[in-house]
Design a protein around this motif. Structure first.
Motif, mmCIF file in Angstrom:
data_model
loop_
_atom_site.group_PDB
_atom_site.id
_atom_site.type_symbol
_atom_site.label_atom_id
_atom_site.label_comp_id
_atom_site.label_asym_id
_atom_site.label_seq_id
_atom_site.Cartn_x
_atom_site.Cartn_y
_atom_site.Cartn_z
ATOM 1 N N ALA A 136 0.840 -1.192 0.000
ATOM 2 C CA ALA A 136 0.000 0.000 0.000
ATOM 3 C C ALA A 136 0.876 1.244 0.000
ATOM 4 N N PRO A 137 0.330 2.336 -0.519
ATOM 5 C CA PRO A 137 1.083 3.582 -0.467
ATOM 6 C C PRO A 137 1.247 4.032 0.976
ATOM 7 N N GLU A 138 2.280 4.788 1.233
ATOM 8 C CA GLU A 138 2.535 5.231 2.598
ATOM 9 C C GLU A 138 1.457 6.185 3.065
ATOM 10 N N SER A 139 1.126 6.065 4.347
ATOM 11 C CA SER A 139 0.157 6.939 4.980
ATOM 12 C C SER A 139 0.870 8.108 5.612
ATOM 13 N N SER A 140 0.154 9.221 5.691
ATOM 14 C CA SER A 140 0.752 10.388 6.324
ATOM 15 C C SER A 140 0.852 10.194 7.822
ATOM 16 N N GLY A 141 -0.152 9.523 8.423
ATOM 17 C CA GLY A 141 -0.160 9.322 9.850
ATOM 18 C C GLY A 141 -0.358 10.611 10.638
ATOM 19 N N SER A 142 -0.465 11.714 9.958
ATOM 20 C CA SER A 142 -0.576 13.001 10.613
ATOM 21 C C SER A 142 -2.022 13.436 10.729
ATOM 22 N N THR A 143 -2.331 14.066 11.849
ATOM 23 C CA THR A 143 -3.658 14.653 11.986
ATOM 24 C C THR A 143 -3.571 16.176 12.005
ATOM 25 N N LEU A 203 -5.312 4.513 5.705
ATOM 26 C CA LEU A 203 -4.483 5.372 4.853
ATOM 27 C C LEU A 203 -4.164 6.688 5.562
ATOM 28 N N SER A 204 -5.121 7.216 6.292
ATOM 29 C CA SER A 204 -4.959 8.525 6.927
ATOM 30 C C SER A 204 -4.061 8.513 8.144
ATOM 31 N N VAL A 205 -4.151 7.475 8.955
ATOM 32 C CA VAL A 205 -3.419 7.480 10.228
ATOM 33 C C VAL A 205 -2.202 6.564 10.229
ATOM 34 N N GLY A 206 -2.066 5.758 9.208
ATOM 35 C CA GLY A 206 -0.908 4.884 9.117
ATOM 36 C C GLY A 206 -1.189 3.487 9.629
ATOM 37 N N PRO A 207 -0.291 2.562 9.330
ATOM 38 C CA PRO A 207 -0.491 1.170 9.720
ATOM 39 C C PRO A 207 -0.414 0.973 11.233
ATOM 40 N N GLY A 208 -1.099 -0.085 11.680
ATOM 41 C CA GLY A 208 -1.031 -0.465 13.086
ATOM 42 C C GLY A 208 -2.143 0.098 13.948
ATOM 43 N N ASN A 224 -5.733 0.502 12.677
ATOM 44 C CA ASN A 224 -6.967 -0.198 12.342
ATOM 45 C C ASN A 224 -6.603 -1.527 11.671
ATOM 46 N N PRO A 225 -6.640 -2.631 12.418
ATOM 47 C CA PRO A 225 -6.145 -3.894 11.864
ATOM 48 C C PRO A 225 -6.921 -4.365 10.641
ATOM 49 N N LEU A 226 -8.218 -4.153 10.614
ATOM 50 C CA LEU A 226 -9.000 -4.624 9.465
ATOM 51 C C LEU A 226 -8.887 -3.665 8.291
ATOM 52 N N GLY A 227 -8.697 -2.389 8.566
ATOM 53 C CA GLY A 227 -8.400 -1.445 7.486
ATOM 54 C C GLY A 227 -7.063 -1.759 6.856
ATOM 55 N N ASP A 228 -6.070 -2.059 7.705
ATOM 56 C CA ASP A 228 -4.742 -2.431 7.186
ATOM 57 C C ASP A 228 -4.832 -3.700 6.335
ATOM 58 N N GLU A 229 -5.594 -4.661 6.830
ATOM 59 C CA GLU A 229 -5.743 -5.931 6.119
ATOM 60 C C GLU A 229 -6.405 -5.722 4.748
ATOM 61 N N ALA A 230 -7.465 -4.941 4.726
ATOM 62 C CA ALA A 230 -8.151 -4.665 3.456
ATOM 63 C C ALA A 230 -7.223 -3.909 2.506
ATOM 64 N N LEU A 231 -6.478 -2.968 3.026
ATOM 65 C CA LEU A 231 -5.548 -2.200 2.208
ATOM 66 C C LEU A 231 -4.514 -3.109 1.548
ATOM 67 N N GLU A 232 -4.043 -4.099 2.273
ATOM 68 C CA GLU A 232 -3.073 -5.040 1.713
ATOM 69 C C GLU A 232 -3.680 -5.912 0.612
#
Length: 181
Positions: free
Chosen positions: A4-11, A146-151, A153-161
Motif C-alpha cells: 500500500a502507499p505510505e500513509s501520512s499518519g498526521s492529523t 491510509l490517513s493514520v498509518g499502519p497499526g 486499524n487492523p481490518l483497514g490495514d488488512e483490506a488495504l493489503e
C-alpha cells in the motif's frame, strides 16, 4: 497484491487548496462538503482520502471522518466488499478476542480523531464502518488506515493489503471529466 502507499499518519491540518477541491469535485461529481484536510494522497499526488467535519455545513451530523474519494480506490474497495470480505472479517471478530480488542481500539482512535474536530451529540460514541463490533464498510476502514498509518486499524490495514495498486494504470488526475474509471 502490492504494498500500500505510505500513509501520512498526521492529523495536523494542512490547507486544502482549490486544486484539491477541484480534483475531489471531479472524483465525486459534486463539490465536497465539510473538508478539513486531505488526509491522504494517492502516489500520483491527487487526494484520495479527505478528513471531514463531524457536522456538515448544512447541519447534518456526519460520522465519516475519513472519506475515500478516488473512484479507482473506491472501486477496488467495492470489489473486496462484493467478494464477502466484510462478512469474513465480522466472523473473525466474533472468534478472535485479540483481533476484536485491536478493532475496538481502532474505534476509540476514530472517535478521538473526530472529537478533535468538534463534538456532535447525535453521533457521540458512534464511529463508522461498523466499528467496534462488525465490519459494515471497508471504504471507511481503508480510509482510516491510509490517513493514520499502519497499526491503528487492523481490518483497514488488512483490506488495504488486499487492494491492487489502484493508481498504477495512469495518474488519477487523468480521470475522465465524467468520473468514469
Amino acid at each position: 497484491m502490492n504494498a500500500a502507499p505510505e500513509s501520512s499518519g498526521s492529523t495536523e491540518s494542512a490547507a486544502v487548496t482549490q486544486a484539491d477541491v477541484d480534483a475531489v469535485e471531479r472524483q465525486l461529481g459534486r463539490v465536497p462538503r465539510g473538508v478539513v484536510e486531505v488526509s491522504h494522497r494517492c502516489p500520483c499526488g491527487e487526494p484520495d482520502v479527505l478528513r471531514t467535519l463531524p457536522r456538515l455545513p448544512d447541519g447534518t451530523p456526519f460520522p465519516t471522518s475519513f472519506y475515500a474519494t478516488c473512484p479507482r480506490l473506491t472501486g477496488a474497495i467495492s470489489t473486496l466488499e462484493s467478494q464477502g470480505v466484510m462478512r469474513d472479517m465480522t466472523e473473525r471478530l466474533a472468534e478472535d478476542a485479540e483481533l476484536a480488542q485491536h478493532y475496538a481500539a481502532a474505534h476509540d482512535d476514530y472517535l478521538a480523531r473526530r472529537g478533535e474536530l468538534g463534538q456532535v451529540d447525535e453521533i457521540d460514541g458512534i464511529s463508522a464502518g461498523g466499528m467496534p463490533d462488525r465490519v459494515k464498510c471497508l471504504h471507511v476502514l481503508v480510509a482510516h488506515s491510509l490517513s493514520v498509518g499502519p497499526g491503528v486499524n487492523p481490518l483497514g490495514d488488512e483490506a488495504l493489503e488486499m487492494l491492487p495498486d489502484w493508481w498504477a494504470t495512469s495518474p488519477c488526475s487523468e480521470l475522465p471529466e465524467d468520473g468514469a474509471q
